[in-house]
Design a protein around this motif. Structure first.
Motif, mmCIF file in Angstrom:
data_model
loop_
_atom_site.group_PDB
_atom_site.id
_atom_site.type_symbol
_atom_site.label_atom_id
_atom_site.label_comp_id
_atom_site.label_asym_id
_atom_site.label_seq_id
_atom_site.Cartn_x
_atom_site.Cartn_y
_atom_site.Cartn_z
ATOM 1 N N PRO A 1 15.474 24.463 117.137
ATOM 2 C CA PRO A 1 15.611 23.521 116.022
ATOM 3 C C PRO A 1 16.817 23.871 115.158
ATOM 4 N N THR A 2 17.486 22.866 114.675
ATOM 5 C CA THR A 2 18.662 23.058 113.832
ATOM 6 C C THR A 2 18.369 22.526 112.437
ATOM 7 N N THR A 3 18.538 23.371 111.450
ATOM 8 C CA THR A 3 18.378 22.961 110.062
ATOM 9 C C THR A 3 19.548 23.526 109.268
ATOM 10 N N SER A 4 19.689 23.084 108.079
ATOM 11 C CA SER A 4 20.783 23.584 107.234
ATOM 12 C C SER A 4 20.266 23.908 105.847
ATOM 13 N N GLY A 5 20.768 24.986 105.303
ATOM 14 C CA GLY A 5 20.486 25.334 103.917
ATOM 15 C C GLY A 5 21.650 24.880 103.058
ATOM 16 N N GLU A 6 21.360 24.372 101.894
ATOM 17 C CA GLU A 6 22.410 23.843 101.039
ATOM 18 C C GLU A 6 22.532 24.665 99.766
ATOM 19 N N LYS A 7 23.758 24.853 99.336
ATOM 20 C CA LYS A 7 24.054 25.558 98.094
ATOM 21 C C LYS A 7 25.085 24.760 97.318
ATOM 22 N N THR A 8 25.052 24.937 96.021
ATOM 23 C CA THR A 8 26.063 24.335 95.168
ATOM 24 C C THR A 8 26.551 25.398 94.192
ATOM 25 N N LEU A 9 27.743 25.206 93.657
ATOM 26 C CA LEU A 9 28.314 26.175 92.719
ATOM 27 C C LEU A 9 28.101 25.700 91.292
ATOM 28 N N LYS A 10 27.594 26.608 90.448
ATOM 29 C CA LYS A 10 27.437 26.327 89.025
ATOM 30 C C LYS A 10 28.228 27.378 88.261
ATOM 31 N N THR A 11 28.804 26.966 87.143
ATOM 32 C CA THR A 11 29.663 27.858 86.369
ATOM 33 C C THR A 11 28.932 28.396 85.147
ATOM 34 N N ILE A 12 28.996 29.699 84.966
ATOM 35 C CA ILE A 12 28.479 30.337 83.765
ATOM 36 C C ILE A 12 29.678 30.868 82.982
ATOM 37 N N LYS A 13 29.784 30.471 81.729
ATOM 38 C CA LYS A 13 30.933 30.842 80.905
ATOM 39 C C LYS A 13 30.493 31.670 79.710
ATOM 40 N N PRO A 14 31.314 32.640 79.306
ATOM 41 C CA PRO A 14 30.967 33.467 78.148
ATOM 42 C C PRO A 14 31.284 32.767 76.828
ATOM 43 N N HIS A 15 30.466 33.038 75.828
ATOM 44 C CA HIS A 15 30.688 32.516 74.485
ATOM 45 C C HIS A 15 30.423 33.650 73.486
ATOM 46 N N ALA B 1 30.291 42.908 64.251
ATOM 47 C CA ALA B 1 30.158 43.174 65.685
ATOM 48 C C ALA B 1 30.198 41.851 66.430
ATOM 49 N N GLU B 2 30.992 41.804 67.509
ATOM 50 C CA GLU B 2 31.118 40.591 68.310
ATOM 51 C C GLU B 2 30.971 40.926 69.788
ATOM 52 N N ALA B 3 30.278 40.059 70.505
ATOM 53 C CA ALA B 3 30.111 40.226 71.946
ATOM 54 C C ALA B 3 30.144 38.849 72.590
ATOM 55 N N GLU B 4 30.417 38.814 73.878
ATOM 56 C CA GLU B 4 30.487 37.551 74.604
ATOM 57 C C GLU B 4 29.383 37.493 75.652
ATOM 58 N N TYR B 5 28.505 36.518 75.484
ATOM 59 C CA TYR B 5 27.369 36.319 76.374
ATOM 60 C C TYR B 5 27.531 35.018 77.156
ATOM 61 N N GLY B 6 26.979 34.995 78.360
ATOM 62 C CA GLY B 6 26.903 33.778 79.152
ATOM 63 C C GLY B 6 25.464 33.501 79.537
ATOM 64 N N TRP B 7 25.140 32.207 79.718
ATOM 65 C CA TRP B 7 23.766 31.820 80.050
ATOM 66 C C TRP B 7 23.795 30.559 80.893
ATOM 67 N N LEU B 8 22.908 30.502 81.878
ATOM 68 C CA LEU B 8 22.806 29.315 82.709
ATOM 69 C C LEU B 8 21.382 29.170 83.234
ATOM 70 N N VAL B 9 20.765 28.018 82.995
ATOM 71 C CA VAL B 9 19.502 27.662 83.637
ATOM 72 C C VAL B 9 19.793 26.449 84.512
ATOM 73 N N HIS B 10 19.608 26.601 85.822
ATOM 74 C CA HIS B 10 20.018 25.548 86.739
ATOM 75 C C HIS B 10 18.855 24.700 87.254
ATOM 76 N N ASP B 11 17.651 24.923 86.697
ATOM 77 C CA ASP B 11 16.528 24.075 87.074
ATOM 78 C C ASP B 11 15.473 24.139 85.975
ATOM 79 N N THR B 12 15.591 23.294 84.960
ATOM 80 C CA THR B 12 14.621 23.307 83.866
ATOM 81 C C THR B 12 13.236 22.853 84.325
#
Length: 302
Positions: A69-83, A279-290
């Motif tokens: 059997p032939t199946t395929s897994g799919e992926k997509t790219l999501k960007t996480i940016k620092p703030h 004090a300052e720091a740069e954090y990134g956050w991403l939720v890709h499936d709420t």
């Protein structure tokens, strides 16, 4: 004789070395329920693209010499940016001079708590968030009201389990929960269907810790400050559907000359013999499936 010399920022700079940054981040993570549940990823100053799985390949049984059997897994790219996340602590110069080393230890806890609460508020509720619209856990449409089920019908256990049912019926899973400290008395008296405590404390955790951790429905669970907003008091879901990261260390800035806003008024540090540490720091956050999360709201019976 009391020391009356003018405060010099160089007196304190040595206690704010860049190599202390990790200690701040470690302290912040202990105080953040989100950072303890969600996977941390390396993050550069320009952000990072993260591959996200949207479908997985499947396997099937075949006979000898039969077609595979032939199946395929799919992926997509999501960007996480620092703030940038920042906090300013102001104290009298006399206090800093009296015991600068101890003051910096206190400062580390204060800054860590400020970072943790601000990060969790943005990640959970989108409060003052720079991460983008809908990029927070509370954007989920799944919700369960605590206190809905009567004691005879399972009480709080049944309510929490109803959240699990919403997830699994939608093909999602529960890897952990996060609840606000205001729910702690509720869970202290709650039991499961077999009469056992619903929330089980971790035996290796300091009972005086800011965040209480244990297990709920057999999954990691954290109870801490800053989770609640409005009627929402907690969340459950698949925390692998979110990631966070931090860039480098913490930028420190010490001043006795600038003016800062205190209680809504602009105050001169120099005129009042105050020291301000920013004090300052740069954090990134991403939720890709709420949809992988359920929120728990506070009901009249909770």
């Amino acid at each position: 004789m009391a020391q009356t010399a003018a405060t010099n920022t160089s007196e304190f700079a040595g206690f704010l070395r860049p190599d202390q940054a990790q200690a701040y981040f470690d302290e912040a993570r202990k105080r953040s329920v989100v950072q303890q549940l969600v996977r941390q990823v390396p993050l550069g100053i320009n952000g990072q693209e993260i591959p996200v799985t949207t479908s997985k390949p499947t396997a099937g049984w075949v006979s000898e010499g039969g077609q595979k059997p032939t199946t395929s897994g799919e992926k997509t790219l999501k960007t996480i940016k620092p703030h940038k996340l920042a906090a300013i602590s102001v104290v009298s110069a006399e206090v800093v001079r009296a015991n600068p080393a101890n003051y910096i230890n206190d400062l580390r806890e204060d800054i860590a708590e400020a970072f943790a609460l601000a990060f969790d508020a943005a990640a959970l509720h989108g409060t003052s968030t720079p991460f983008g619209n809908g990029n927070y856990i509370d954007a989920t449409t799944k919700a369960v009201e605590l206190g809905t089920a009567t004691v005879a019908n399972g009480g709080i256990f049944a309510d929490v389990n109803a959240g699990l049912a919403l997830l699994v019926n939608d093909g999602k899973r529960l890897t952990g929960t996060a609840f606000d400290s205001i729910t702690e008395p509720t869970f202290n008296g709650a039991v499961d269907a077999n009469g056992r405590p619903l929330f089980i404390d971790s035996p290796t955790t300091d009972n005086t810790a800011t965040v209480r951790d244990g297990r709920l429905l057999g999954r990691p669970s954290f109870i801490g400050e800053g989770v609640a907003k409005g009627t929402t008091v907690g969340f459950g879901g698949d925390w692998t559907k979110a990631i966070w990261g931090v860039v480098g260390g913490i930028t420190y800035d010490v001043s006795t000359q600038a003016s800062v806003t205190l209680d809504g008024q602009l105050v001169s540090l120099w005129e009042h013999n105050l020291v301000a540490i920013r004090a300052e720091a740069e954090y990134g956050w991403l939720v890709h499936d709420t949809a992988a999360f359920v929120k728990y709201t506070e009901g009249a019976g909770a």
